[in-house]
Design a protein around this motif. Sequence first.
Motif, PDB file in Angstrom:
ATOM      1  N   ASN A  75      34.408   7.296  36.267  1.00  0.00           N
ATOM      2  CA  ASN A  75      33.660   8.469  35.821  1.00  0.00           C
ATOM      3  C   ASN A  75      34.455   9.752  36.023  1.00  0.00           C
ATOM      4  O   ASN A  75      34.378  10.674  35.203  1.00  0.00           O
ATOM      5  N   GLY A  76      35.247   9.808  37.094  1.00  0.00           N
ATOM      6  CA  GLY A  76      36.093  10.980  37.310  1.00  0.00           C
ATOM      7  C   GLY A  76      37.119  11.141  36.206  1.00  0.00           C
ATOM      8  O   GLY A  76      37.393  12.272  35.750  1.00  0.00           O
ATOM      9  N   ILE A  77      37.669  10.023  35.744  1.00  0.00           N
ATOM     10  CA  ILE A  77      38.683  10.078  34.680  1.00  0.00           C
ATOM     11  C   ILE A  77      38.034  10.415  33.344  1.00  0.00           C
ATOM     12  O   ILE A  77      38.547  11.216  32.565  1.00  0.00           O
ATOM     13  N   ILE A  78      36.860   9.815  33.096  1.00  0.00           N
ATOM     14  CA  ILE A  78      36.137  10.098  31.850  1.00  0.00           C
ATOM     15  C   ILE A  78      35.789  11.591  31.771  1.00  0.00           C
ATOM     16  O   ILE A  78      35.900  12.215  30.713  1.00  0.00           O
ATOM     17  N   GLU A  79      35.411  12.162  32.909  1.00  0.00           N
ATOM     18  CA  GLU A  79      35.068  13.596  32.931  1.00  0.00           C
ATOM     19  C   GLU A  79      36.233  14.483  32.499  1.00  0.00           C
ATOM     20  O   GLU A  79      36.028  15.539  31.915  1.00  0.00           O
ATOM     21  N   GLU A  80      37.460  14.035  32.825  1.00  0.00           N
ATOM     22  CA  GLU A  80      38.634  14.822  32.431  1.00  0.00           C
ATOM     23  C   GLU A  80      38.797  14.867  30.910  1.00  0.00           C
ATOM     24  O   GLU A  80      39.427  15.777  30.378  1.00  0.00           O
ATOM     25  N   LEU A  81      38.253  13.851  30.225  1.00  0.00           N
ATOM     26  CA  LEU A  81      38.514  13.688  28.793  1.00  0.00           C
ATOM     27  C   LEU A  81      37.301  13.997  27.917  1.00  0.00           C
ATOM     28  O   LEU A  81      37.446  14.423  26.768  1.00  0.00           O
ATOM     29  N   ASP A  82      36.108  13.766  28.458  1.00  0.00           N
ATOM     30  CA  ASP A  82      34.899  13.791  27.631  1.00  0.00           C
ATOM     31  C   ASP A  82      34.590  15.193  27.110  1.00  0.00           C
ATOM     32  O   ASP A  82      34.588  16.166  27.868  1.00  0.00           O
ATOM     33  N   HIS A  83      34.348  15.262  25.798  1.00  0.00           N
ATOM     34  CA  HIS A  83      34.014  16.522  25.129  1.00  0.00           C
ATOM     35  C   HIS A  83      35.103  17.574  25.292  1.00  0.00           C
ATOM     36  O   HIS A  83      34.821  18.776  25.365  1.00  0.00           O
ATOM     37  N   LYS A  84      36.344  17.096  25.362  1.00  0.00           N
ATOM     38  CA  LYS A  84      37.486  18.003  25.447  1.00  0.00           C
ATOM     39  C   LYS A  84      38.291  17.922  24.152  1.00  0.00           C
ATOM     40  O   LYS A  84      38.323  16.893  23.488  1.00  0.00           O
ATOM     41  N   ARG A  85      38.954  19.023  23.846  1.00  0.00           N
ATOM     42  CA  ARG A  85      40.010  18.992  22.833  1.00  0.00           C
ATOM     43  C   ARG A  85      41.285  18.651  23.603  1.00  0.00           C
ATOM     44  O   ARG A  85      41.852  19.495  24.305  1.00  0.00           O
ATOM     45  N   LEU A  86      41.680  17.385  23.521  1.00  0.00           N
ATOM     46  CA  LEU A  86      42.678  16.837  24.446  1.00  0.00           C
ATOM     47  C   LEU A  86      43.981  17.629  24.449  1.00  0.00           C
ATOM     48  O   LEU A  86      44.526  17.934  25.519  1.00  0.00           O
ATOM     49  N   ASP A  87      44.497  17.962  23.262  1.00  0.00           N
ATOM     50  CA  ASP A  87      45.820  18.599  23.186  1.00  0.00           C
ATOM     51  C   ASP A  87      45.795  20.059  23.621  1.00  0.00           C
ATOM     52  O   ASP A  87      46.847  20.688  23.736  1.00  0.00           O
ATOM     53  N   ILE A  88      44.613  20.601  23.863  1.00  0.00           N
ATOM     54  CA  ILE A  88      44.495  21.991  24.315  1.00  0.00           C
ATOM     55  C   ILE A  88      44.028  22.049  25.769  1.00  0.00           C
ATOM     56  O   ILE A  88      44.548  22.828  26.570  1.00  0.00           O
ATOM     57  N   GLU A  89      43.089  21.188  26.129  1.00  0.00           N
ATOM     58  CA  GLU A  89      42.419  21.331  27.432  1.00  0.00           C
ATOM     59  C   GLU A  89      42.929  20.406  28.535  1.00  0.00           C
ATOM     60  O   GLU A  89      42.636  20.642  29.703  1.00  0.00           O
ATOM     61  N   VAL A  90      43.612  19.351  28.153  1.00  0.00           N
ATOM     62  CA  VAL A  90      44.078  18.399  29.182  1.00  0.00           C
ATOM     63  C   VAL A  90      45.597  18.573  29.336  1.00  0.00           C
ATOM     64  O   VAL A  90      46.349  18.343  28.376  1.00  0.00           O
ATOM     65  N   PRO A  91      46.053  19.025  30.506  1.00  0.00           N
ATOM     66  CA  PRO A  91      47.472  19.389  30.665  1.00  0.00           C
ATOM     67  C   PRO A  91      48.454  18.322  30.170  1.00  0.00           C
ATOM     68  O   PRO A  91      49.423  18.656  29.482  1.00  0.00           O
ATOM     69  N   PHE A  92      48.184  17.049  30.477  1.00  0.00           N
ATOM     70  CA  PHE A  92      49.129  15.994  30.068  1.00  0.00           C
ATOM     71  C   PHE A  92      49.331  15.996  28.555  1.00  0.00           C
ATOM     72  O   PHE A  92      50.443  15.775  28.057  1.00  0.00           O
ATOM     73  N   PHE A  93      48.235  16.236  27.809  1.00  0.00           N
ATOM     74  CA  PHE A  93      48.311  16.145  26.353  1.00  0.00           C
ATOM     75  C   PHE A  93      48.751  17.458  25.697  1.00  0.00           C
ATOM     76  O   PHE A  93      48.896  17.522  24.486  1.00  0.00           O
ATOM     77  N   ARG A  94      48.985  18.482  26.517  1.00  0.00           N
ATOM     78  CA  ARG A  94      49.664  19.665  25.984  1.00  0.00           C
ATOM     79  C   ARG A  94      51.143  19.357  25.803  1.00  0.00           C
ATOM     80  O   ARG A  94      51.818  19.936  24.975  1.00  0.00           O
ATOM     81  N   GLU A  95      51.633  18.436  26.619  1.00  0.00           N
ATOM     82  CA  GLU A  95      53.063  18.095  26.584  1.00  0.00           C
ATOM     83  C   GLU A  95      53.328  16.773  25.867  1.00  0.00           C
ATOM     84  O   GLU A  95      54.463  16.469  25.547  1.00  0.00           O
ATOM     85  N   ASN A  96      52.294  15.968  25.692  1.00  0.00           N
ATOM     86  CA  ASN A  96      52.445  14.633  25.098  1.00  0.00           C
ATOM     87  C   ASN A  96      51.408  14.452  23.995  1.00  0.00           C
ATOM     88  O   ASN A  96      50.297  14.991  24.103  1.00  0.00           O
ATOM     89  N   GLN A  97      51.762  13.722  22.977  1.00  0.00           N
ATOM     90  CA  GLN A  97      50.830  13.511  21.865  1.00  0.00           C
ATOM     91  C   GLN A  97      49.541  12.853  22.365  1.00  0.00           C
ATOM     92  O   GLN A  97      49.599  11.888  23.140  1.00  0.00           O
TER      93      GLN A  97
END
Length: 152
Positions: A75-97
Amino acid sequence: MSREHCSLTKVYRFSAGHRLHNKKFTPEENWEIFGKCTNELGHGHDYSVEVKVSGVICPETGMVINLGELNDLMNGIIEELDHKRLDIEVPFFRENQPSGELIVKYIWTRLEPKINKLDGAKLTHLKLWETPKNYFEYFENSQPQGVRRHGR
Ligand code: NI
């Protein structure tokens, strides 16, 4: 050494937006490589991820892993991703596709060390459904269990 090998799989869901785009490529190259997935304003998916955990059955609990503990970790990991724009809001995906391949690898990288801290259970397989028609699978080769015997 026990020959027992039991697994359980639990399914988690999250929704997220993404855009496949590489700044190193020209707009034409991005379009050629990523097609409509490079649309500037992004698009979304309802993902589901199947988490497969294997191990031996604990004689006291009858379980390979306590589902409540797995839920807490996931659930902690899902929270990092859920309802996010991944390439903007999640640091890893700002640098990786934010491709299915890298999303499923990201979940593995986050989850595996947490499961390893629990006794006995091992993360063996992840499957990420991006649409009803395509999924991505990820696993890493683990060390063979037990001691290899040489000779007879
Ligand atoms: Ni997509």
